[in-house]
Design a protein around this motif. Structure first.
Motif, PDB file in Angstrom:
ATOM      1  N   ASP A 172      90.908 -18.222  10.635  1.00  0.00           N
ATOM      2  CA  ASP A 172      91.692 -17.636  11.729  1.00  0.00           C
ATOM      3  C   ASP A 172      92.457 -16.398  11.263  1.00  0.00           C
ATOM      4  N   LYS A 204      87.429 -16.686  14.601  1.00  0.00           N
ATOM      5  CA  LYS A 204      87.617 -18.122  14.794  1.00  0.00           C
ATOM      6  C   LYS A 204      86.480 -18.874  14.137  1.00  0.00           C
ATOM      7  N   VAL A 218      83.179 -14.414  16.252  1.00  0.00           N
ATOM      8  CA  VAL A 218      83.729 -15.015  17.463  1.00  0.00           C
ATOM      9  C   VAL A 218      85.228 -14.769  17.464  1.00  0.00           C
ATOM     10  N   GLU A 220      89.069 -15.239  18.203  1.00  0.00           N
ATOM     11  CA  GLU A 220      89.912 -16.419  18.380  1.00  0.00           C
ATOM     12  C   GLU A 220      90.575 -16.434  19.752  1.00  0.00           C
ATOM     13  N   GLU A 222      89.611 -15.090  22.860  1.00  0.00           N
ATOM     14  CA  GLU A 222      88.853 -15.261  24.101  1.00  0.00           C
ATOM     15  C   GLU A 222      87.522 -15.960  23.917  1.00  0.00           C
ATOM     16  N   ASP A 223      87.204 -16.435  22.729  1.00  0.00           N
ATOM     17  CA  ASP A 223      85.914 -17.085  22.475  1.00  0.00           C
ATOM     18  C   ASP A 223      84.739 -16.197  22.883  1.00  0.00           C
ATOM     19  N   LYS A 224      84.799 -14.923  22.527  1.00  0.00           N
ATOM     20  CA  LYS A 224      83.707 -14.010  22.826  1.00  0.00           C
ATOM     21  C   LYS A 224      83.176 -13.410  21.531  1.00  0.00           C
ATOM     22  N   TYR A 246      82.226 -24.985  25.637  1.00  0.00           N
ATOM     23  CA  TYR A 246      81.833 -25.132  24.239  1.00  0.00           C
ATOM     24  C   TYR A 246      82.426 -26.398  23.617  1.00  0.00           C
ATOM     25  N   LEU A 257      83.040 -22.991  16.715  1.00  0.00           N
ATOM     26  CA  LEU A 257      82.409 -23.240  18.013  1.00  0.00           C
ATOM     27  C   LEU A 257      80.999 -22.657  18.054  1.00  0.00           C
ATOM     28  N   TYR A 271      74.988 -23.119  18.643  1.00  0.00           N
ATOM     29  CA  TYR A 271      76.122 -23.552  19.450  1.00  0.00           C
ATOM     30  C   TYR A 271      75.851 -24.934  20.047  1.00  0.00           C
TER      31      TYR A 271
END
Length: 389
Positions: A172, A204, A218, A220, A222-224, A246, A257, A271
């Motif tokens: 992180d 993340k 990825v 942390e 917005e998980d994009k 996820y 994730l 994933y």
């Protein structure tokens, strides 16, 4: 004069009596103090004796525990040696025992197999390269260094022969550490001598990869998926993948994730979602636009999975136990249907310190870059050709 003399005598007698009384009182106090000192001495002697006895008992018990510990250590070493021997024998038997030939095959069964092959041919993934290699075994292991925390990623650029090495410490952070070469990394005292690149947002998990001087990770927040150009330290693109709900792709690495991977074909996303939370899914991504080209639902369980990587369009999932033991590739999924878990060899990793936090494949070198409890490890692979359908 006589009365005065009598008075003096009387006063002298009173003074003598008081003096004697004071002396008697002091003598009694001294005797009482002497009695207490004697009592204290007796108690001190008794306590000292009891402490000596306790010390003797403790020394005896410690010696007994040391003997039992040594016996237990010897037993554990013996058991470990036997387990290693059994694993080597099993590996040997697996390499020696080939598939049994089929005899008296029914014509209908042949027709069914042909139809299945035709269906696979129709849904076959369009390969971008002629790569047809698959793992046969782990040939060698090399522990380079111990830098950073128990979880992280270290990898070289998988699309260029620049030799640059990248460290993503922890799960992180917003900093990438860059070394000019593996040699510079091994000679360094830590991360202090590296070049530091600031990411626009913290990453993340341990799904980061570097491909053609671009870091994919990825975010942390917005998980994009973020595409970050390392040459000019700018974000060139980002995308929210069309996967919903996820769940951690590996149950033994719950921070990750989405695990991004690179092979000879390009960029992949490993994933899992709540809709099929028992199994791992795979997607092929466009490295330029981050669009999803194709998706697959594999038969590889998430349970007890710790890492994964892709080689020549084949997903390899690495499994372990809750109490870290010997990692193994126990499930294989090939997007072209050329390899199945039943056909693929059971590949064991050499025993190490703990569990893999990440494993990244470098197609330029055919090496695995692994992070294990803060240790940076290289695995050299023995490869063989896939069986063509």
């Amino acid at each position: 004069m006589r009365p005065s003399l009598l008075l003096l005598l009387a006063l002298a007698c009173v003074a003598n009596a008081q003096h004697q009384a004071l002396i008697d009182y002091l003598e009694k106090r001294l005797l009482a103090i002497e009695d207490r000192i004697s009592l204290w001495q007796e108690q001190t002697a008794r306590y000292a004796s009891e402490l000596r006895e306790l010390k003797v008992q403790m020394v005896s018990q410690l010696e007994s525990l040391d003997k039992e510990k040594e016996a237990l250590r010897i037993n554990l070493d013996t058991v470990g040696t036997r387990v290693d021997r059994v694993e080597r024998e099993l590996d040997y038997l697996e390499t020696q025992t080939g598939p049994q030939p089929c005899v008296d095959v029914d014509d209908k069964l042949i027709e069914q197999q042909v139809s299945l092959v035709q269906e696979k041919q129709k849904s076959k993934y369009f390969q971008l390269s002629d790569c047809s290699d698959m793992i046969s075994s782990i040939k060698a292991m090399k522990i380079l260094k111990r830098v950073g925390g128990p979880r992280g990623v270290w990898t070289k650029d998988s699309g260029l022969n620049s030799g640059k090495l990248y460290i993503f410490n922890s799960t992180d952070r917003d900093t990438v550490y860059e070394f000019a070469s593996v040699q510079d990394f091994t000679r360094s005292a830590g991360l202090a001598l590296s070049s530091r690149l600031k990411l626009p947002a913290a990453f993340k998990g341990t799904g980061q990869v570097v491909y053609k001087n671009v870091a994919y990770y990825v975010s942390e927040a917005e998980d994009k998926i973020v595409k970050f150009d390392l040459s000019n330290a700018t974000t060139t693109d980002s995308a929210i993948l069309p996967f919903q709900d996820y769940v951690p792709v590996y149950t033994l690495n719950s921070e990750t994730l989405i695990d991004l991977a690179v092979d000879e074909e390009g960029l992949w996303a490993i994933y899992a979602t709540r809709q099929s939370d028992r199994y791992i899914s795979l997607a092929k991504m466009d490295v330029q636009s981050l669009d999803i080209e194709q998706m697959w639902d594999t038969n590889c369980p998430r349970e007890n999975a710790e890492a994964g990587f892709v080689i020549c369009g084949t997903l390899y999932v690495v499994y372990n136990t809750q109490q870290p033991g010997r990692s193994r590739v126990q499930c294989v999924f090939d997007v072209n249907g050329l390899v199945s878990s039943d056909e693929a060899p059971l590949v064991y990793f050499p025993k190490r310190y703990g569990a893999h936090a990440s494993i990244k494949y470098n197609p330029q070198e055919a090496l695995l870059y692994a992070w294990d409890d803060g240790y940076q490890i290289l695995y050299k692979l023995d490869m063989k050709k896939k069986l063509e359908i």
